[in-house]
Design a protein around this motif. Structure first.
Motif, PDB file in Angstrom:
ATOM      1  N   PRO A   1     -39.169 -51.503 -22.440  1.00  0.00           N
ATOM      2  CA  PRO A   1     -38.340 -50.955 -23.501  1.00  0.00           C
ATOM      3  C   PRO A   1     -39.083 -49.931 -24.356  1.00  0.00           C
ATOM      4  O   PRO A   1     -38.472 -49.033 -24.879  1.00  0.00           O
ATOM      5  CB  PRO A   1     -37.928 -52.153 -24.331  1.00  0.00           C
ATOM      6  CG  PRO A   1     -38.705 -53.327 -23.855  1.00  0.00           C
ATOM      7  CD  PRO A   1     -39.372 -52.929 -22.600  1.00  0.00           C
ATOM      8  N   ILE A   2     -40.395 -50.044 -24.479  1.00  0.00           N
ATOM      9  CA  ILE A   2     -41.148 -49.105 -25.304  1.00  0.00           C
ATOM     10  C   ILE A   2     -41.146 -47.723 -24.654  1.00  0.00           C
ATOM     11  O   ILE A   2     -41.010 -46.712 -25.333  1.00  0.00           O
ATOM     12  CB  ILE A   2     -42.586 -49.605 -25.538  1.00  0.00           C
ATOM     13  CG1 ILE A   2     -42.554 -50.857 -26.396  1.00  0.00           C
ATOM     14  CG2 ILE A   2     -43.421 -48.537 -26.206  1.00  0.00           C
ATOM     15  CD1 ILE A   2     -43.891 -51.500 -26.584  1.00  0.00           C
ATOM     16  N   LYS A   3     -41.280 -47.688 -23.333  1.00  0.00           N
ATOM     17  CA  LYS A   3     -41.298 -46.411 -22.631  1.00  0.00           C
ATOM     18  C   LYS A   3     -40.012 -45.632 -22.887  1.00  0.00           C
ATOM     19  O   LYS A   3     -40.024 -44.422 -23.063  1.00  0.00           O
ATOM     20  CB  LYS A   3     -41.484 -46.649 -21.130  1.00  0.00           C
ATOM     21  CG  LYS A   3     -41.571 -45.388 -20.331  1.00  0.00           C
ATOM     22  CD  LYS A   3     -41.796 -45.696 -18.871  1.00  0.00           C
ATOM     23  CE  LYS A   3     -41.818 -44.418 -18.068  1.00  0.00           C
ATOM     24  NZ  LYS A   3     -41.942 -44.674 -16.642  1.00  0.00           N
ATOM     25  N   ARG A   4     -38.905 -46.344 -22.939  1.00  0.00           N
ATOM     26  CA  ARG A   4     -37.619 -45.705 -23.191  1.00  0.00           C
ATOM     27  C   ARG A   4     -37.575 -45.101 -24.599  1.00  0.00           C
ATOM     28  O   ARG A   4     -36.950 -44.078 -24.825  1.00  0.00           O
ATOM     29  CB  ARG A   4     -36.516 -46.750 -23.036  1.00  0.00           C
ATOM     30  CG  ARG A   4     -35.161 -46.198 -22.852  1.00  0.00           C
ATOM     31  CD  ARG A   4     -34.171 -47.284 -22.574  1.00  0.00           C
ATOM     32  NE  ARG A   4     -34.861 -48.564 -22.359  1.00  0.00           N
ATOM     33  CZ  ARG A   4     -34.271 -49.708 -22.104  1.00  0.00           C
ATOM     34  NH1 ARG A   4     -32.982 -49.747 -22.016  1.00  0.00           N
ATOM     35  NH2 ARG A   4     -34.939 -50.806 -21.914  1.00  0.00           N
ATOM     36  N   ASP A   5     -38.257 -45.736 -25.549  1.00  0.00           N
ATOM     37  CA  ASP A   5     -38.290 -45.232 -26.922  1.00  0.00           C
ATOM     38  C   ASP A   5     -39.244 -44.058 -27.090  1.00  0.00           C
ATOM     39  O   ASP A   5     -39.046 -43.207 -27.946  1.00  0.00           O
ATOM     40  CB  ASP A   5     -38.706 -46.347 -27.887  1.00  0.00           C
ATOM     41  CG  ASP A   5     -37.694 -47.469 -27.957  1.00  0.00           C
ATOM     42  OD1 ASP A   5     -36.512 -47.215 -27.631  1.00  0.00           O
ATOM     43  OD2 ASP A   5     -38.073 -48.594 -28.325  1.00  0.00           O
TER      44      ASP A   5
ATOM     45  N   ALA B   1     -40.802 -41.951 -24.343  1.00  0.00           N
ATOM     46  CA  ALA B   1     -40.777 -40.830 -23.393  1.00  0.00           C
ATOM     47  C   ALA B   1     -39.809 -39.708 -23.755  1.00  0.00           C
ATOM     48  O   ALA B   1     -40.211 -38.535 -23.767  1.00  0.00           O
ATOM     49  CB  ALA B   1     -40.491 -41.344 -21.986  1.00  0.00           C
ATOM     50  N   PRO B   2     -38.540 -39.978 -24.053  1.00  0.00           N
ATOM     51  CA  PRO B   2     -37.626 -38.862 -24.338  1.00  0.00           C
ATOM     52  C   PRO B   2     -38.034 -38.006 -25.542  1.00  0.00           C
ATOM     53  O   PRO B   2     -38.031 -36.779 -25.450  1.00  0.00           O
ATOM     54  CB  PRO B   2     -36.278 -39.541 -24.573  1.00  0.00           C
ATOM     55  CG  PRO B   2     -36.365 -40.831 -23.842  1.00  0.00           C
ATOM     56  CD  PRO B   2     -37.808 -41.243 -23.940  1.00  0.00           C
ATOM     57  N   PRO B   3     -38.434 -38.610 -26.676  1.00  0.00           N
ATOM     58  CA  PRO B   3     -38.855 -37.748 -27.795  1.00  0.00           C
ATOM     59  C   PRO B   3     -40.073 -36.891 -27.460  1.00  0.00           C
ATOM     60  O   PRO B   3     -40.155 -35.739 -27.872  1.00  0.00           O
ATOM     61  CB  PRO B   3     -39.174 -38.740 -28.909  1.00  0.00           C
ATOM     62  CG  PRO B   3     -38.399 -39.955 -28.582  1.00  0.00           C
ATOM     63  CD  PRO B   3     -38.354 -40.011 -27.090  1.00  0.00           C
ATOM     64  N   PHE B   4     -41.032 -37.451 -26.701  1.00  0.00           N
ATOM     65  CA  PHE B   4     -42.198 -36.665 -26.318  1.00  0.00           C
ATOM     66  C   PHE B   4     -41.807 -35.501 -25.422  1.00  0.00           C
ATOM     67  O   PHE B   4     -42.320 -34.398 -25.560  1.00  0.00           O
ATOM     68  CB  PHE B   4     -43.234 -37.525 -25.597  1.00  0.00           C
ATOM     69  CG  PHE B   4     -44.298 -38.068 -26.502  1.00  0.00           C
ATOM     70  CD1 PHE B   4     -44.917 -37.269 -27.432  1.00  0.00           C
ATOM     71  CD2 PHE B   4     -44.693 -39.386 -26.404  1.00  0.00           C
ATOM     72  CE1 PHE B   4     -45.905 -37.757 -28.267  1.00  0.00           C
ATOM     73  CE2 PHE B   4     -45.674 -39.889 -27.224  1.00  0.00           C
ATOM     74  CZ  PHE B   4     -46.278 -39.080 -28.159  1.00  0.00           C
ATOM     75  N   SER B   5     -40.903 -35.747 -24.493  1.00  0.00           N
ATOM     76  CA  SER B   5     -40.505 -34.674 -23.582  1.00  0.00           C
ATOM     77  C   SER B   5     -39.756 -33.565 -24.308  1.00  0.00           C
ATOM     78  O   SER B   5     -39.759 -32.420 -23.876  1.00  0.00           O
ATOM     79  CB  SER B   5     -39.661 -35.229 -22.439  1.00  0.00           C
ATOM     80  OG  SER B   5     -38.439 -35.735 -22.933  1.00  0.00           O
ATOM     81  N   LEU B   6     -39.139 -33.907 -25.437  1.00  0.00           N
ATOM     82  CA  LEU B   6     -38.438 -32.894 -26.237  1.00  0.00           C
ATOM     83  C   LEU B   6     -39.344 -32.243 -27.277  1.00  0.00           C
ATOM     84  O   LEU B   6     -38.906 -31.368 -28.015  1.00  0.00           O
ATOM     85  CB  LEU B   6     -37.226 -33.532 -26.926  1.00  0.00           C
ATOM     86  CG  LEU B   6     -36.135 -34.040 -25.973  1.00  0.00           C
ATOM     87  CD1 LEU B   6     -35.057 -34.777 -26.751  1.00  0.00           C
ATOM     88  CD2 LEU B   6     -35.532 -32.900 -25.186  1.00  0.00           C
TER      89      LEU B   6
END
Length: 91
Positions: A1-5, A7-12
């Motif tokens: 669940p942490i990866k989901r929190d 990864a997306p903000p970092f990629s943006l």
């Protein structure tokens, strides 16, 4: 669940401090995780792989301040010169 929190903000391209503030609500420990660097038996080639921030931290743990140090090589030399103060320190 942490990866989901995380990864997306970092990629943006979200800044780390904003991301940590957001994640602290659900898991306050994730932004405080730091892995220690073992300073025993370090050779110069190993020291050159460390960041200046890590070299400064090693010196701080040894109680030494590198006044006038600007270049990374100066910090590496100071860490090598103060190796006798190391004992079994980690940061």
């Amino acid at each position: 669940p942490i990866k989901r929190d995380v990864a997306p903000p970092f990629s943006l391209g979200m800044p780390v401090d904003r991301l940590c503030k957001r994640i602290n609500k659900s898991n306050s420990e994730i932004c405080g995780v730091k892995f220690p660097v073992k300073t025993e038996n370090l050779e110069k080639k190993d020291l050159t792989k460390l960041r200046v921030k890590q070299l400064k931290s090693i010196l701080l743990d040894r109680g030494v301040e590198c006044k006038g140090c600007v270049e990374k090589e100066e910090f590496i030399k100071m860490v090598q010169d103060t190796e006798h103060l190391a004992g079994s320190d980690e940061f």
